[in-house]
Design a protein around this motif. Structure first.
Motif, PDB file in Angstrom:
ATOM      1  N   UNK A 167       0.689  -0.673  -0.116  1.00 28.38           N
ATOM      2  CA  UNK A 167       0.337   0.241   0.005  1.00 28.38           C
ATOM      3  C   UNK A 167       0.579   1.377   0.055  1.00 28.38           C
ATOM      4  N   UNK A 168       0.079   2.454   0.056  1.00 27.19           N
ATOM      5  CA  UNK A 168       0.578   3.788  -0.656  1.00 27.19           C
ATOM      6  C   UNK A 168       1.636   4.150   0.884  1.00 27.19           C
ATOM      7  N   UNK A 169       2.424   4.982   0.848  1.00 25.40           N
ATOM      8  CA  UNK A 169       2.738   5.758   1.743  1.00 25.40           C
ATOM      9  C   UNK A 169       2.223   6.782   2.559  1.00 25.40           C
ATOM     10  N   UNK A 170       1.718   6.676   3.921  1.00 24.09           N
ATOM     11  CA  UNK A 170       1.347   7.343   4.734  1.00 24.09           C
ATOM     12  C   UNK A 170       1.808   7.801   5.710  1.00 24.09           C
ATOM     13  N   UNK A 171       1.702   9.449   6.142  1.00 21.33           N
ATOM     14  CA  UNK A 171       1.913  10.097   7.162  1.00 21.33           C
ATOM     15  C   UNK A 171       0.978  10.050   8.235  1.00 21.33           C
ATOM     16  N   UNK A 172      -0.483  10.451   8.146  1.00 16.45           N
ATOM     17  CA  UNK A 172      -1.314  10.230   8.546  1.00 16.45           C
ATOM     18  C   UNK A 172      -2.160   9.243   8.691  1.00 16.45           C
ATOM     19  N   UNK A 173      -3.476   9.552   9.063  1.00 17.00           N
ATOM     20  CA  UNK A 173      -4.511   8.910   9.207  1.00 17.00           C
ATOM     21  C   UNK A 173      -5.749   9.505   8.401  1.00 17.00           C
ATOM     22  N   UNK A 174      -6.109   9.196   7.464  1.00 21.36           N
ATOM     23  CA  UNK A 174      -6.402  10.100   6.732  1.00 21.36           C
ATOM     24  C   UNK A 174      -8.413   9.901   7.105  1.00 21.36           C
ATOM     25  N   UNK A 175      -9.466  11.182   6.514  1.00 19.29           N
ATOM     26  CA  UNK A 175     -10.115  11.139   6.791  1.00 19.29           C
ATOM     27  C   UNK A 175     -11.214   9.829   6.299  1.00 19.29           C
TER      28      UNK A 175
END
Length: 331
Positions: A167-175
């Motif tokens: 899965x793609x990189x994330x820096x935070x939890x999105x809505x």
């Protein structure tokens, strides 16, 4: 990354090896005090490039990147494990990908027969392998519930085989996010976080994955993915940009005169049939962001210091082979 981008990356890596950009650091003789140890090391192998995987590489798991779901929404039959990996002792996971947002949406729709068809095909082709990885990188946020339900069905029908996702990189939890780390960790066995492509082919020039950016991803991922399920993705490719895009775009008719003036065009042509053209020369500056054995090990070491014990690498065959001498598997 789509397939065309992956092919371009392979060509670029080959060119970089010829140019010997790494010679100034004498990589082949880099001497580290001790090997970096991880519990799991995943390496992706493209179909047709199985020979790039050597049996003495410290790799526990292979992500076997086979053909994407085709235009008829079929997962085409894959070779038997014994034919392509006769001596590899670790686990091998089939990797499924889809190259279209629209096709992904339709495949996940529970009201359509396509979903059951693709699930049956994936499970059937996986019989000869240790697990299945879903690398569907174009799932829209509106398909979040359908994606999670799709994975739940797969997990049940795989009957004990491993189900993983890339899965793609994330820096935070999105809505709202189909790749919600916490949600996925409740369904699958492993999550490969693709911590690369911070900068991409059409972005401004920059690192494929800067150290600071990668650390932020790791710090966030650790808060929502259990340690035993988190696999941090690393890259074996560089990216190049140039400062000219003149030859890669279309021009409105009235803009052509501006192009002629800006480049002081003198070489005009007219064919016998009346087709008009002109040519001019441009110079360009190329910017390349790349890694060495040493910098890649530095990245791995930082993840290790952060408490991450599992890494993956895109992809085997793009690296400098001596890199593998600096890693080992340890429980």
């Amino acid at each position: 990354m789509n397939r065309k981008s992956k092919l371009l990356f392979s060509i670029l890596i080959f060119c970089l090896s010829i140019l010997n950009l790494n010679s100034q650091e004498s990589q082949d003789s880099v001497d580290f005090p001790q090997k970096l140890a991880f519990k799991e090391i995943w390496g992706y192998v493209m179909i047709g490039e199985e020979s790039s995987l050597l049996n003495d590489y410290p790799i526990t798991d292979v992500g076997y990147f086979v053909n994407a779901v085709n235009n008829f929404s079929d997962f085409v039959s894959v070779p038997k494990r014994s034919e392509r990996f006769p001596e590899f002792k670790g686990r091998i996971h089939l990797v499924s990908s889809v190259d279209s947002k629209a096709q992904t949406h339709l495949l996940l729709d529970p009201k359509l027969k396509l979903r059951d068809k693709i699930i049956k095909q994936l499970v059937n082709e996986c019989k000869d392998y240790d697990g299945l990885q879903i690398d569907w990188e174009l799932v829209m946020k509106e398909d979040d519930e359908n994606f999670w339900n799709f994975l739940k069905i797969l997990k049940k029908r795989l009957k004990g085989k491993m189900l993983t996702v890339a899965i793609p990189a994330r820096l935070k939890t999105l809505e709202r996010d189909a790749y919600d780390y916490a949600k996925l960790s409740q369904i699958v066995d492993k999550i490969i976080v693709m911590a690369y492509d911070e900068h991409w082919s059409t972005s401004v020039p920059g690192p494929v994955a800067s150290f600071a950016w990668g650390q932020k991803i790791a710090d966030y991922a650790k808060t929502v993915i259990p340690e035993e399920k988190l696999v941090m993705g690393c890259h074996f490719y560089a990216r190049a940009w140039n400062n000219e895009d003149v030859g890669r775009k279309a021009y409105r008719m009235y803009k052509v005169e501006d192009l002629v003036k800006a480049n002081k065009v003198k070489n005009f042509r007219k064919s016998e049939d009346g087709d008009l053209s002109f040519t001019f020369d441009k110079t360009t500056r190329v910017t390349v962001f790349y890694d060495t054995i040493e910098s890649t090990l530095q990245r791995c070491g930082k993840y290790k210091e952060s408490g991450i014990n599992r890494l993956s690498f895109w992809r085997v065959g793009q690296e400098i082979p001596e890199f593998w001498n600096e890693l080992e598997i340890r429980d």
